[in-house]
Scaffold this motif. Structure first.
Motif, PDB file in Angstrom:
ATOM      1  N   LYS A 133       0.836  -1.201   0.000  1.00 43.23           N
ATOM      2  CA  LYS A 133       0.000   0.000   0.000  1.00 43.23           C
ATOM      3  C   LYS A 133       0.869   1.248   0.000  1.00 43.23           C
ATOM      4  O   LYS A 133       1.891   1.303   0.676  1.00 43.23           O
ATOM      5  N   ASP A 134       0.456   2.233  -0.765  1.00 45.75           N
ATOM      6  CA  ASP A 134       1.090   3.549  -0.752  1.00 45.75           C
ATOM      7  C   ASP A 134       0.033   4.543  -0.277  1.00 45.75           C
ATOM      8  O   ASP A 134      -0.793   5.013  -1.063  1.00 45.75           O
ATOM      9  N   HIS A 135       0.075   4.874   1.013  1.00 49.65           N
ATOM     10  CA  HIS A 135      -0.954   5.745   1.577  1.00 49.65           C
ATOM     11  C   HIS A 135      -0.870   7.171   1.032  1.00 49.65           C
ATOM     12  O   HIS A 135      -1.887   7.865   0.981  1.00 49.65           O
ATOM     13  N   THR A 136       0.310   7.578   0.617  1.00 52.09           N
ATOM     14  CA  THR A 136       0.446   8.945   0.105  1.00 52.09           C
ATOM     15  C   THR A 136      -0.300   9.116  -1.208  1.00 52.09           C
ATOM     16  O   THR A 136      -0.660  10.230  -1.585  1.00 52.09           O
ATOM     17  N   LYS A 137      -0.559   8.003  -1.907  1.00 54.92           N
ATOM     18  CA  LYS A 137      -1.245   8.058  -3.190  1.00 54.92           C
ATOM     19  C   LYS A 137      -2.562   7.292  -3.168  1.00 54.92           C
ATOM     20  O   LYS A 137      -3.167   7.081  -4.228  1.00 54.92           O
ATOM     21  N   ASN A 138      -3.002   6.873  -1.984  1.00 55.57           N
ATOM     22  CA  ASN A 138      -4.246   6.076  -1.882  1.00 55.57           C
ATOM     23  C   ASN A 138      -4.241   4.936  -2.899  1.00 55.57           C
ATOM     24  O   ASN A 138      -5.212   4.733  -3.628  1.00 55.57           O
ATOM     25  N   THR A 139      -3.164   4.191  -2.930  1.00 50.90           N
ATOM     26  CA  THR A 139      -3.015   3.152  -3.934  1.00 50.90           C
ATOM     27  C   THR A 139      -2.583   1.833  -3.314  1.00 50.90           C
ATOM     28  O   THR A 139      -1.690   1.800  -2.459  1.00 50.90           O
ATOM     29  N   LEU A 140      -3.211   0.774  -3.765  1.00 48.46           N
ATOM     30  CA  LEU A 140      -2.867  -0.598  -3.392  1.00 48.46           C
ATOM     31  C   LEU A 140      -2.232  -1.254  -4.612  1.00 48.46           C
ATOM     32  O   LEU A 140      -2.723  -1.090  -5.730  1.00 48.46           O
ATOM     33  N   HIS A 141      -1.138  -1.966  -4.405  1.00 46.91           N
ATOM     34  CA  HIS A 141      -0.445  -2.632  -5.508  1.00 46.91           C
ATOM     35  C   HIS A 141      -0.445  -4.145  -5.325  1.00 46.91           C
ATOM     36  O   HIS A 141      -0.496  -4.647  -4.199  1.00 46.91           O
ATOM     37  N   LEU A 142      -0.365  -4.843  -6.444  1.00 47.33           N
ATOM     38  CA  LEU A 142      -0.125  -6.284  -6.422  1.00 47.33           C
ATOM     39  C   LEU A 142       0.993  -6.568  -7.423  1.00 47.33           C
ATOM     40  O   LEU A 142       0.794  -6.460  -8.635  1.00 47.33           O
ATOM     41  N   GLN A 143       2.158  -6.903  -6.913  1.00 39.62           N
ATOM     42  CA  GLN A 143       3.291  -7.281  -7.752  1.00 39.62           C
ATOM     43  C   GLN A 143       3.203  -8.777  -8.010  1.00 39.62           C
ATOM     44  O   GLN A 143       3.183  -9.568  -7.062  1.00 39.62           O
ATOM     45  N   MET A 144       3.149  -9.162  -9.277  1.00 39.53           N
ATOM     46  CA  MET A 144       3.019 -10.573  -9.646  1.00 39.53           C
ATOM     47  C   MET A 144       4.236 -10.974 -10.461  1.00 39.53           C
ATOM     48  O   MET A 144       4.477 -10.428 -11.541  1.00 39.53           O
ATOM     49  N   ASN A 145       4.980 -11.927  -9.948  1.00 40.82           N
ATOM     50  CA  ASN A 145       6.195 -12.405 -10.606  1.00 40.82           C
ATOM     51  C   ASN A 145       6.063 -13.863 -11.006  1.00 40.82           C
ATOM     52  O   ASN A 145       5.253 -14.604 -10.436  1.00 40.82           O
ATOM     53  N   ASN A 146       6.861 -14.267 -11.971  1.00 43.37           N
ATOM     54  CA  ASN A 146       6.886 -15.658 -12.425  1.00 43.37           C
ATOM     55  C   ASN A 146       5.464 -16.157 -12.728  1.00 43.37           C
ATOM     56  O   ASN A 146       5.043 -17.205 -12.245  1.00 43.37           O
ATOM     57  N   LEU A 147       4.763 -15.407 -13.521  1.00 36.63           N
ATOM     58  CA  LEU A 147       3.380 -15.731 -13.842  1.00 36.63           C
ATOM     59  C   LEU A 147       3.280 -16.981 -14.697  1.00 36.63           C
ATOM     60  O   LEU A 147       4.171 -17.274 -15.521  1.00 36.63           O
ATOM     61  N   LYS A 148       2.197 -17.717 -14.512  1.00 35.00           N
ATOM     62  CA  LYS A 148       1.927 -18.940 -15.264  1.00 35.00           C
ATOM     63  C   LYS A 148       0.557 -18.808 -15.928  1.00 35.00           C
ATOM     64  O   LYS A 148      -0.295 -18.031 -15.471  1.00 35.00           O
ATOM     65  N   PRO A 149       0.296 -19.590 -16.990  1.00 33.81           N
ATOM     66  CA  PRO A 149      -1.020 -19.504 -17.655  1.00 33.81           C
ATOM     67  C   PRO A 149      -2.216 -19.650 -16.717  1.00 33.81           C
ATOM     68  O   PRO A 149      -3.226 -18.967 -16.922  1.00 33.81           O
ATOM     69  N   PRO A 150      -2.177 -20.501 -15.690  1.00 32.77           N
ATOM     70  CA  PRO A 150      -3.340 -20.579 -14.787  1.00 32.77           C
ATOM     71  C   PRO A 150      -3.613 -19.292 -14.024  1.00 32.77           C
ATOM     72  O   PRO A 150      -4.679 -19.157 -13.407  1.00 32.77           O
ATOM     73  N   HIS A 151      -2.693 -18.333 -14.054  1.00 30.19           N
ATOM     74  CA  HIS A 151      -2.928 -17.055 -13.383  1.00 30.19           C
ATOM     75  C   HIS A 151      -3.777 -16.112 -14.236  1.00 30.19           C
ATOM     76  O   HIS A 151      -4.131 -15.025 -13.784  1.00 30.19           O
TER      77      HIS A 151
END
Length: 127
Positions: free
Chosen positions: A71-89
């Motif tokens: 979370k970045d409270h200064t920008k009212n933003t929630l992030h989801l970092q997704m690495n090593n993605l696979k087709p089922p994602h």
């Protein structure tokens, strides 16, 4: 009312990374939960990760260390970092929010438990 607007979806090849963002219109005045859900084609909406105003986090088992919520409270933003993605994602990724919530008392792992939802960016992972 909390409005949520997601961005950052797209198409990547297996092994690639994406970072999703969710801008929320205001910080809830009470304790609250936020998170990410995924809906694969033809499937129901399932939880990926949730966090609360105290910083507790709960990840779904299938994440297996690939995804990180922040979370970045200064920008009212929630992030989801997704690495090593696979087709089922592959699927639509939604950012929900719920007020008067904390992860010490609730699992809040099901769609019906959340009040506010964004529209969801599409994530496509090809092999």
């Amino acid at each position: 009312q909390v409005r949520l607007v997601e961005s950052g979806g797209g198409s990547v090849q297996a092994g690639g990374s994406l970072r999703l963002s969710c801008v929320y219109s205001r910080v809830p005045v009470t304790e609250y939960c936020m998170g990410w859900f995924r809906q694969a084609p033809g499937k129901g909406r399932e939880v990926v990760v949730r966090t609360d105003s105290e910083g507790f986090r709960r990840y779904a088992d299938f994440v297996q260390g690939r995804f990180t919520i922040s979370k970045d409270h200064t920008k009212n933003t929630l992030h989801l970092q997704m690495n090593n993605l696979k087709p089922p994602h592959t699927g639509m990724y939604y950012c929900p929010a719920e007020e008067r919530c904390n992860l010490r008392a609730w699992s809040i792992a099901y769609r019906y438990e959340w009040t506010y939802w964004g529209q969801g960016p599409q994530v496509t992972v090809s092999s």
